[in-house]
Design a protein around this motif. Structure first.
Motif, PDB file in Angstrom:
ATOM      1  N   GLU A  70      -3.094 -11.928 -11.598  1.00 43.60           N
ATOM      2  CA  GLU A  70      -4.510 -11.845 -11.242  1.00 43.60           C
ATOM      3  C   GLU A  70      -4.689 -11.462  -9.777  1.00 43.60           C
ATOM      4  OE1 GLU A  70      -6.963 -11.681 -13.106  1.00 43.60           O
ATOM      5  OE2 GLU A  70      -6.139 -12.424 -14.981  1.00 43.60           O
ATOM      6  N   ILE A  71      -3.883 -12.055  -8.898  1.00 48.73           N
ATOM      7  CA  ILE A  71      -4.036 -11.758  -7.470  1.00 48.73           C
ATOM      8  C   ILE A  71      -3.707 -10.294  -7.188  1.00 48.73           C
ATOM      9  CG2 ILE A  71      -3.093 -12.205  -5.161  1.00 48.73           C
ATOM     10  CD1 ILE A  71      -2.835 -15.143  -5.983  1.00 48.73           C
ATOM     11  N   ARG A  73      -3.616  -7.757  -9.166  1.00 50.28           N
ATOM     12  CA  ARG A  73      -4.419  -6.749  -9.850  1.00 50.28           C
ATOM     13  C   ARG A  73      -5.818  -6.652  -9.279  1.00 50.28           C
ATOM     14  NH1 ARG A  73      -4.644  -6.573 -16.211  1.00 50.28           N
ATOM     15  NH2 ARG A  73      -5.660  -8.551 -15.814  1.00 50.28           N
ATOM     16  N   ASN A  74      -6.286  -7.724  -8.635  1.00 48.34           N
ATOM     17  CA  ASN A  74      -7.690  -7.770  -8.234  1.00 48.34           C
ATOM     18  C   ASN A  74      -7.911  -7.521  -6.746  1.00 48.34           C
ATOM     19  OD1 ASN A  74      -9.118  -8.157 -10.677  1.00 48.34           O
ATOM     20  ND2 ASN A  74      -8.271 -10.212 -10.789  1.00 48.34           N
ATOM     21  N   VAL A  75      -6.877  -7.107  -6.038  1.00 51.01           N
ATOM     22  CA  VAL A  75      -7.046  -6.720  -4.641  1.00 51.01           C
ATOM     23  C   VAL A  75      -6.653  -5.239  -4.544  1.00 51.01           C
ATOM     24  CG1 VAL A  75      -6.237  -7.093  -2.291  1.00 51.01           C
ATOM     25  CG2 VAL A  75      -6.572  -9.036  -3.807  1.00 51.01           C
ATOM     26  N   PRO A  76      -7.506  -4.399  -3.930  1.00 51.49           N
ATOM     27  CA  PRO A  76      -7.190  -2.966  -3.872  1.00 51.49           C
ATOM     28  C   PRO A  76      -5.847  -2.710  -3.199  1.00 51.49           C
ATOM     29  CG  PRO A  76      -9.432  -3.363  -3.117  1.00 51.49           C
ATOM     30  CD  PRO A  76      -8.805  -4.700  -3.311  1.00 51.49           C
ATOM     31  N   LEU A  78      -4.982  -0.441  -1.179  1.00 54.02           N
ATOM     32  CA  LEU A  78      -5.100  -0.161   0.262  1.00 54.02           C
ATOM     33  C   LEU A  78      -5.090  -1.453   1.073  1.00 54.02           C
ATOM     34  CD1 LEU A  78      -5.756   1.818   2.630  1.00 54.02           C
ATOM     35  CD2 LEU A  78      -8.157   1.433   2.119  1.00 54.02           C
ATOM     36  N   VAL A  79      -5.827  -2.463   0.592  1.00 50.98           N
ATOM     37  CA  VAL A  79      -5.879  -3.747   1.295  1.00 50.98           C
ATOM     38  C   VAL A  79      -4.490  -4.385   1.289  1.00 50.98           C
ATOM     39  CG1 VAL A  79      -6.984  -6.000   1.378  1.00 50.98           C
ATOM     40  CG2 VAL A  79      -8.285  -4.018   0.607  1.00 50.98           C
ATOM     41  N   PHE A  82      -2.279  -2.764   3.911  1.00 53.45           N
ATOM     42  CA  PHE A  82      -2.537  -3.251   5.269  1.00 53.45           C
ATOM     43  C   PHE A  82      -1.984  -4.656   5.458  1.00 53.45           C
ATOM     44  CE2 PHE A  82      -6.425  -0.397   6.355  1.00 53.45           C
ATOM     45  CZ  PHE A  82      -5.565   0.674   6.396  1.00 53.45           C
ATOM     46  N   ILE A  83      -2.088  -5.474   4.404  1.00 54.88           N
ATOM     47  CA  ILE A  83      -1.600  -6.847   4.538  1.00 54.88           C
ATOM     48  C   ILE A  83      -0.077  -6.852   4.718  1.00 54.88           C
ATOM     49  CG2 ILE A  83      -1.260  -8.996   3.262  1.00 54.88           C
ATOM     50  CD1 ILE A  83      -4.152  -8.809   2.406  1.00 54.88           C
ATOM     51  N   LYS A 179       1.644   8.566  -7.948  1.00 57.70           N
ATOM     52  CA  LYS A 179       0.318   8.854  -7.403  1.00 57.70           C
ATOM     53  C   LYS A 179      -0.079   7.802  -6.378  1.00 57.70           C
ATOM     54  CE  LYS A 179      -1.171   9.258 -11.702  1.00 57.70           C
ATOM     55  NZ  LYS A 179      -2.264   9.139 -12.674  1.00 57.70           N
ATOM     56  N   SER A 182       0.792   7.714  -2.545  1.00 55.35           N
ATOM     57  CA  SER A 182       0.032   8.429  -1.521  1.00 55.35           C
ATOM     58  C   SER A 182      -0.731   7.459  -0.615  1.00 55.35           C
ATOM     59  CB  SER A 182      -0.943   9.410  -2.169  1.00 55.35           C
ATOM     60  OG  SER A 182      -1.889   8.716  -2.920  1.00 55.35           O
ATOM     61  N   VAL A 183      -1.011   6.239  -1.099  1.00 60.75           N
ATOM     62  CA  VAL A 183      -1.727   5.266  -0.270  1.00 60.75           C
ATOM     63  C   VAL A 183      -0.882   4.885   0.954  1.00 60.75           C
ATOM     64  CG1 VAL A 183      -2.808   2.975  -0.265  1.00 60.75           C
ATOM     65  CG2 VAL A 183      -3.028   4.437  -2.251  1.00 60.75           C
ATOM     66  N   ARG A 246      -4.203  -3.722 -20.637  1.00 56.27           N
ATOM     67  CA  ARG A 246      -4.781  -3.265 -19.374  1.00 56.27           C
ATOM     68  C   ARG A 246      -4.858  -4.407 -18.393  1.00 56.27           C
ATOM     69  NH1 ARG A 246      -7.215   1.729 -19.291  1.00 56.27           N
ATOM     70  NH2 ARG A 246      -8.228   1.177 -17.385  1.00 56.27           N
TER      71      ARG A 246
ATOM     72  N   PRO B  68      -2.906  12.352  -7.141  1.00 58.02           N
ATOM     73  CA  PRO B  68      -3.447  11.104  -6.589  1.00 58.02           C
ATOM     74  C   PRO B  68      -4.895  11.250  -6.141  1.00 58.02           C
ATOM     75  CG  PRO B  68      -1.581  11.902  -5.277  1.00 58.02           C
ATOM     76  CD  PRO B  68      -1.918  12.971  -6.246  1.00 58.02           C
ATOM     77  N   ILE B  70      -6.282  10.148  -3.500  1.00 58.03           N
ATOM     78  CA  ILE B  70      -6.423  10.510  -2.080  1.00 58.03           C
ATOM     79  C   ILE B  70      -6.395  12.018  -1.908  1.00 58.03           C
ATOM     80  CG2 ILE B  70      -5.352  10.352   0.207  1.00 58.03           C
ATOM     81  CD1 ILE B  70      -4.570   7.618  -0.302  1.00 58.03           C
ATOM     82  N   GLN B 169     -12.358  -0.906  -6.728  1.00 59.34           N
ATOM     83  CA  GLN B 169     -11.209  -1.072  -5.833  1.00 59.34           C
ATOM     84  C   GLN B 169     -10.816   0.260  -5.189  1.00 59.34           C
ATOM     85  OE1 GLN B 169      -7.872  -3.116  -7.496  1.00 59.34           O
ATOM     86  NE2 GLN B 169      -9.109  -4.674  -8.469  1.00 59.34           N
ATOM     87  N   PHE B 208     -10.920  -9.873  -4.089  1.00 62.38           N
ATOM     88  CA  PHE B 208     -10.364 -10.659  -5.188  1.00 62.38           C
ATOM     89  C   PHE B 208     -11.455 -11.413  -5.932  1.00 62.38           C
ATOM     90  CE2 PHE B 208      -8.840 -14.670  -6.897  1.00 62.38           C
ATOM     91  CZ  PHE B 208      -7.918 -14.204  -7.811  1.00 62.38           C
TER      92      PHE B 208
END
Lengths: 246, 230
Positions: A70-71, A73-76, A78-79, A82-83, A179, A182-183, A246, B68, B70, B169, B208
Motif C-alpha cells: 500500500e505504501i 503503490r500510493n506514493v508517486p 517521483l516523490v 526524491f526521498i 519506461k 526515465s524518472v 492491479r 515513457p 516524461i 500520481q 499516500f
C-alpha cells in the motif's frame, strides 16, 4: 512550419565531452538499460518474497507485506525518487549518511536503482499474489493431504504454477520498469530521455532528438516482448492465462 | 532524530502548497475527462471492422504505451509552441502557457491507457445485447450510445477510477518542465528554505493519504457493483 530539419545533428561533435551527440544518445540508452535491469533484479526478488508473504497463513506477515504494497503503490514514483536521494541519507546514522552523500559510488544511479527496484517490487508482489490465488484451492488441499509442509507446498506446487500463470502481466511490469526509469532524470541520471532533452537544449533540434529517443524506446519494448514470448512459449501452462491484479 | 528538523515550514507555506494542490486536481480532472473521451473514440476505432479505423488506433495505442510519460511531456512542451506559431503566424508563442502543453500531453498519453480499459469494458458486454439492439432496428450509433456504452461504463467505473488515481500520481511529473503542481510547490519550498526532508516526507504523506483513501473507495465501489453471485 518553419523548422530546420537536420538529421546530421547526431554526427556533430557534442557541446562538451568527447564524441558526438549520437554517443550521448547511446550512453543514455546504456544507462536506461543498466538501471532498469538492476532495478528489476531487486523488484523480482523482493516482490516475490512479498507476494508469497501476502498469501501465507501467518496473519502478521500478511499484514507487513500488505502495508509495504500500500505504501509503495500510493506514493508517486517521483516523490519516492526524491526521498531515496535527498531524504534517506539524512535519516541514516551520521556516518552512514555522510558516506551515502560523499563516499558512495555514483549516488544518483544507486539511489535510482534502489528506488525503482523497491517501487516495482510492490507491483510484482501483487502479480505474484494474484498468480498464487488463481490456483484452485484443491491443489493446495491435495498437497497438504499428501503430508507436505507449508514451505514444500509453495516450493513444489504453488510457485511453479503461479510464476508460469503470471508471465503475461509480468511482461508488462518488466516493460514498465524501462519506461519508469526515465524518472531517474529528476535526480540527475543521464538516461535516454535526459540525453534527448539535453541535446534539444543545446542544438534546438527537438524533433530529431525526441524521435530517436522514441524509436529507441520502441526497440526496447519490442525486444522485451520478443524475449518474453520465448519465455512464455517454453514455460506456459496450457489452458491458463494470467490476467494479473492491479 | 527529527529534532533538528523544522516542521513549521509546512504551516508557513500552506497557502502556496494549497495552490499547487489545486493545480494538481485541475490537471488530473481535465486530463481524466479528456482521456476518457479520446479513449472511448479510440476504443470504438480499435473495435471497428474497418482497417482504416482500427489500424491507426492500434498504432497510436501501441506507440504511446511503449514510451515513457516524461518523454511525452517533453515532446509536447517542445511541439505545442511550434504548432501555435504555425497556426497564429506570430514569431512568439503567446497566450498558451505550459499548462496547456502539459494538459495535452497527459490527455494524449492517458487516452492510450483508457482506450484499452474501455475496449475491454465494451467487450465484456454480452454479444446478445448488441444483436438484440440491432434486431430492434437501432442504428450503430443508437446501439452504442443507449445499450452498449452505458453498461460498459457501469462495469468499468472502478477500474477507470483506479487509472484516475494513477494519473493523479503521474501529474507530479510536470515537475520536469518546472510547473508548480503540488510536488512542484513542495520542491520549490524545499530548495528555497533548505528543508528537503520535511517537504518531501510531507508530500509523500499527503499523496499516500489521498491515494489510499481513493483506492479504498474504489474497493468499496467494486464490492457494491459486483453481483453477489460472482
Amino acid at each position: 512550419m518553419a523548422y530546420n530539419w537536420n538529421w546530421g545533428v547526431f554526427f556533430q561533435d557534442a557541446m562538451f565531452g568527447p564524441g558526438t551527440y549520437l554517443d550521448w544518445m547511446l550512453s543514455g540508452l546504456k544507462w536506461t538499460v543498466v538501471v532498469s535491469l538492476a532495478a528489476w533484479l531487486i523488484a523480482f526478488s523482493v516482490g516475490s518474497v512479498l507476494g508469497v508473504l501476502r498469501t501465507t497463513s501467518f496473519r502478521f506477515l500478511r499484514g507487513v507485506a500488505a502495508t509495504y504494497v500500500e505504501i509503495f503503490r500510493n506514493v508517486p514514483l517521483l516523490v519516492q525518487m526524491f526521498i531515496w536521494y535527498f531524504v534517506v541519507p539524512e535519516l541514516m546514522p551520521k556516518d552512514v549518511g555522510r558516506w551515502m552523500k560523499t563516499g558512495m559510488p555514483m549516488p544518483e544511479h544507486t539511489s535510482a536503482i534502489l528506488c525503482l527496484g523497491f517501487y516495482t517490487a510492490s507491483r510484482v508482489a501483487e502479480q505474484v499474489r494474484s498468480g498464487i490465488e488463481s490456483i484452485s484451492r484443491g491443489q493446495t488441499y491435495a498437497a497438504y493431504a499428501m503430508g507436505l509442509t507449508e514451505v514444500q507446498v509453495y516450493r513444489h506446487v504453488l510457485l511453479p504454477m503461479g510464476y508460469r500463470i503470471i508471465i503475461p502481466p509480468m511482461t508488462s511490469e518488466f516493460l514498465s520498469i524501462f519506461k519508469n526509469s526515465s524518472v531517474a532524470l529528476t535526480i540527475g541520471v543521464l538516461e535516454l530521455t535526459a540525453q534527448s532533452r539535453q541535446i534539444t537544449e543545446f542544438t534546438f533540434q527537438g524533433f530529431e532528438a525526441f524521435t530517436l529517443a522514441t524509436v529507441l524506446y520502441i526497440m526496447i519494448t519490442m525486444t522485451v516482448i520478443l524475449l518474453m514470448r520465448v519465455v512464455e512459449g517454453r514455460f506456459r501452462v496450457p489452458g491458463f492465462i494470467g490476467t494479473g491484479g492491479r | 532524530m527529527f529534532a533538528a528538523f523544522d516542521w513549521e515550514v509546512i504551516w508557513r507555506t500552506k497557502a502556496y502548497l494549497w495552490q499547487g494542490m489545486l493545480f494538481t486536481f485541475n490537471l488530473t480532472l481535465l486530463a481524466m475527462v479528456g482521456g476518457i473521451i479520446l479513449g472511448t473514440l479510440l476504443a470504438l476505432m480499435r473495435l471497428s471492422s474497418y482497417r482504416i479505423l482500427n489500424v491507426p488506433a492500434g498504432a497510436y495505442v501501441n506507440l504511446l504505451r511503449s514510451i515513457p510519460l516524461i518523454l511525452v511531456i517533453f515532446w509536447f512542451y517542445f511541439l505545442v509552441p511550434l504548432a501555435v506559431k504555425a497556426i497564429t503566424g506570430s514569431p512568439y508563442a503567446e497566450g498558451i502557457g505550459p499548462f496547456y502543453s502539459a494538459l495535452i500531453a497527459f490527455t494524449i498519453f492517458e487516452a492510450a491507457y483508457y482506450c484499452e480499459i474501455i475496449r475491454a469494458g465494451i467487450q465484456s458486454v454480452p454479444r446478445g445485447q448488441v444483436d438484440a439492439a440491432y434486431a430492434l432496428g437501432l442504428t450503430y450509433r443508437q446501439a452504442m450510445m443507449r445499450v452498449v456504452l452505458p453498461q460498459a461504463f457501469r462495469n468499468m467505473v472502478p477500474i477507470l477510477l483506479t487509472q484516475g488515481v494513477i494519473l493523479f500520481q503521474d501529474t507530479s511529473l510536470v515537475y520536469v518542465v518546472g510547473l508548480t503542481d503540488f510536488m512542484g510547490a513542495a520542491s520549490k519550498v524545499a530548495q528555497r528554505d533548505g528543508r528537503l526532508v520535511e517537504l518531501y516526507l510531507f508530500a509523500a504523506v499527503v499523496y499516500f493519504v489521498l491515494c489510499f483513501a481513493a483506492s479504498y473507495y474504489v474497493k468499496y465501489l467494486q464490492a457494491r457493483l459486483t453481483p453477489a453471485s460472482r
